[in-house]
Design an enzyme around this catalytic site. Structure first.
Site, short mmCIF file in Angstrom:
data_model
loop_
_atom_site.label_atom_id
_atom_site.label_comp_id
_atom_site.label_asym_id
_atom_site.label_seq_id
_atom_site.Cartn_x
_atom_site.Cartn_y
_atom_site.Cartn_z
N CYS A 198 38.59 54.84 34.79
CA CYS A 198 38.07 53.75 35.29
C CYS A 198 37.44 53.82 36.54
O CYS A 198 36.52 52.91 37.21
CB CYS A 198 38.41 52.87 35.10
SG CYS A 198 38.82 52.28 33.05
N HIS A 209 38.29 45.29 39.96
CA HIS A 209 37.51 45.78 39.02
C HIS A 209 38.00 44.78 37.46
O HIS A 209 37.10 45.13 36.46
CB HIS A 209 39.19 46.30 38.80
CG HIS A 209 39.40 47.35 37.25
ND1 HIS A 209 38.23 48.44 37.16
CD2 HIS A 209 40.05 47.40 36.63
CE1 HIS A 209 38.36 49.23 36.42
NE2 HIS A 209 39.35 48.26 36.37
N GLU A 268 45.05 42.44 39.56
CA GLU A 268 44.49 42.29 40.31
C GLU A 268 44.78 41.01 41.90
O GLU A 268 44.76 41.60 43.17
CB GLU A 268 43.36 42.13 39.55
CG GLU A 268 42.05 42.80 41.11
CD GLU A 268 40.70 43.37 40.28
OE1 GLU A 268 40.84 43.29 39.64
OE2 GLU A 268 39.54 43.98 40.93
N LYS A 311 31.92 42.66 35.30
CA LYS A 311 31.60 43.33 33.94
C LYS A 311 31.85 42.63 32.69
O LYS A 311 31.28 42.97 31.67
CB LYS A 311 33.23 44.27 32.93
CG LYS A 311 33.73 45.78 34.74
CD LYS A 311 35.09 45.68 34.31
CE LYS A 311 34.80 47.26 35.08
NZ LYS A 311 35.68 47.15 36.26
N HIS A 369 32.26 47.56 30.48
CA HIS A 369 32.85 48.75 31.03
C HIS A 369 32.15 50.02 31.18
O HIS A 369 32.20 50.20 30.66
CB HIS A 369 34.31 48.00 30.52
CG HIS A 369 35.43 49.03 31.90
ND1 HIS A 369 35.08 49.54 32.94
CD2 HIS A 369 36.76 48.83 31.55
CE1 HIS A 369 36.40 49.98 33.60
NE2 HIS A 369 36.91 49.34 33.10
N PHE A 376 42.99 53.67 34.12
CA PHE A 376 44.40 54.32 33.64
C PHE A 376 44.77 55.60 33.81
O PHE A 376 43.89 56.43 34.49
CB PHE A 376 44.08 55.14 32.65
CG PHE A 376 43.83 53.65 31.22
CD1 PHE A 376 44.03 52.46 31.87
CD2 PHE A 376 43.27 53.63 29.63
CE1 PHE A 376 44.55 51.14 30.81
CE2 PHE A 376 43.67 52.95 28.97
CZ PHE A 376 43.87 51.25 29.29
#
Lengths: 79, 402
Positions: free
Chosen positions: B154, B293, B304, B325, B330, B390
């Site tokens: 990501c 994010h 976050e 998002k 995403h 990730f």
């Protein structure tokens, strides 16, 4: 019967190349079919005719030459 | 020696909200969702944000041999960015670089190979390879400099933009095309993400509002597809050639958690946030907007908040936050670049897009969310875009008004 007409239709369906603009005796590579596009085209030709074009024919460069190969393979299959 | 100031001079997108960055931003400002149901044949309902795209604007049928959708979108978005910057022909080919983020590569080509029929198409490998998009961009734009692909899940395209900025600063290239692309809305990949248990659940008819970042009832994200590119060059060069500058890329931070493959880590994220602030020589309270994010997962949003809270401290309430998002899905490898463009446009237009679909904010991640649509921000001078991957790699891009 020559498979040229079918080959022209196939190249039109696949790549949008009008039969009128591709002389059967002209080099397909020079008409913009690079090696990758040619591989895709031969794959579609094999699927369409139910044949297998061996690497011996890798140098085929014009639709007329290809039609001869396809006709031979079809005839061999029918025999 | 003062580091070279890096300017953003062109923007290009093929996004779920269309191919015009300003129109995309306007749709986000209105809170319009592009997420809709996909693949009704799957056992579990699926939703995704698909990018409307007319491939014939960029490719003839002949040119499409062995070109996966992920590369098609990249070629188009990069071309739009170059046009927006009026940058074509302004640099020697070997002085231009392409820096592309891509998480997966040609998903459609792979899906077809597995599911398409008895024979695997002969160009599956060149269509699938993750560096194909960058290579196609280079061929289309005649780029002879570095053409690099960053696959960092990501964070891929945020990392790509930071690496491009470094190359501009070091003088390795005069012009950088930096961004990312992802196109994996195919049944096999959707099934894999469903199995990962990270996608938002939704009732029939409610796909568009399924993604609820930072909300008490959030349940995950929806996949999106698209490509986004920006043109980067030194501010001096941009001035010299009379280019419009949307924003400066004033700082960036990269860090790695090294704790867990998929579970995010607040100290790791905080290191990236601090690094970006330090490079830009800004205090937290000077940054007015954060494009989070914000994947709307149970764990991710809280972590976050924790990382932002640890760096912003008492200034946290002054930081307006939204995860867009909720509206564009995403984009994974394309997310960092698309959201960087959203962040740049927030600065450029002095407006902040909303964090949609929140009924009640989860007190465990109580950020100062942009909950209203059409929020004006006349004082906004600096903004960040977070991308946490990730694998544990974190990236923060910090933009300022030029």
């Amino acid at each position: 019967m020559s498979s040229l007409k079918e080959l022209q239709n196939l190249i039109h369906d696949k790549f949008g190349i009008d039969p009128a603009t591709l002389d059967p005796n002209a080099s397909m590579r020079e008409k913009g079919l690079d090696s990758l596009a040619l591989v895709e085209y031969l794959f579609a030709v094999e699927d369409h005719f139910g044949i297998s074009i061996s690497d011996d024919h890798a140098n085929v460069d014009t639709l007329s030459e290809l039609a001869v190969v396809v006709d031979k393979l079809k005839a061999a299959q029918a025999a | 020696m003062t580091p070279v100031d890096v300017a953003v001079t062109g923007l290009g997108v093929i996004s779920p909200h269309g191919d015009d960055p300003r129109a995309m931003f306007a749709a986000l400002m209105r809170g319009e969702s592009a997420i809709q149901p996909v693949f009704p044949e799957l056992a579990k309902p699926a939703a995704a944000a698909v990018a409307p795209f007319d491939v014939t604007r960029w490719f003839t049928k002949l040119q499409l041999a062995g070109v996966d959708r992920v590369s098609q979108l990249a070629v188009a978005a990069a071309d739009l960015a170059m046009r927006d910057a009026a940058a074509a022909g302004t640099a020697e080919p070997q002085r231009i670089g392409v820096y592309t983020g891509c998480g997966m590569g040609g998903a459609a080509a792979l899906d077809l190979a597995y599911r398409g029929g008895p024979r695997v198409p002969p160009l599956t490998i060149p269509a699938f390879m993750p560096n194909a998009p960058a290579a196609h961009v280079a061929m289309r734009q005649g780029v002879h400099g570095p053409v690099l692909t960053y696959s960092v899940a990501c964070a891929s395209s945020a990392i790509a933009i930071a690496e491009a900025a470094k190359a501009v600063q070091r003088g390795e290239v005069d012009l950088a095309l930096a961004g990312g692309t992802e196109a994996l809305i195919v049944p096999g990949v959707v099934l894999a993400w469903q199995a990962m248990q990270t996608l938002a659940a939704f009732e029939p008819g409610e796909a568009a509002t399924a993604v609820k970042p930072f909300a008490a009832d959030r349940s995950g994200f929806a996949l999106g597809e698209g490509a986004a590119f920006m043109v980067l060059e030194s501010s001096q060069r941009a001035r010299d050639r009379g280019a419009r500058t949307y924003a400066s890329l004033a700082g960036w931070g990269m860090s790695t958690d090294a704790t867990h493959l998929t579970k995010p880590d607040a100290p790791g994220q905080a290191r990236a946030l601090r690094a970006a602030l330090q490079m830009a020589n800004l205090a937290p309270h000077e940054v007015g907007y954060c494009n989070a994010h914000g994947t709307a997962t149970r764990i991710g949003d809280v972590v976050e908040w924790e990382s932002l809270a640890s760096v912003w401290g008492d200034a946290l309430d002054q930081l307006r936050v939204s995860s867009t998002k909720a509206l564009h899905g995403h984009l994974l490898g394309g997310a960092g670049a698309l959201e960087a463009i959203v962040t740049v446009l927030a600065l450029h237009e002095h407006r902040m897009p909303p964090n949609a679909n929140v009924g009640s904010v989860d007190p465990a991640c109580g950020l100062n969310l942009v909950l209203e649509s059409n929020v004006q921000a006349p004082q906004l001078n600096a903004a960040i875009s977070n991308s946490f991957a990730f694998g544990g790699t974190n990236s923060v891009l910090l933009f300022t008004r030029p």
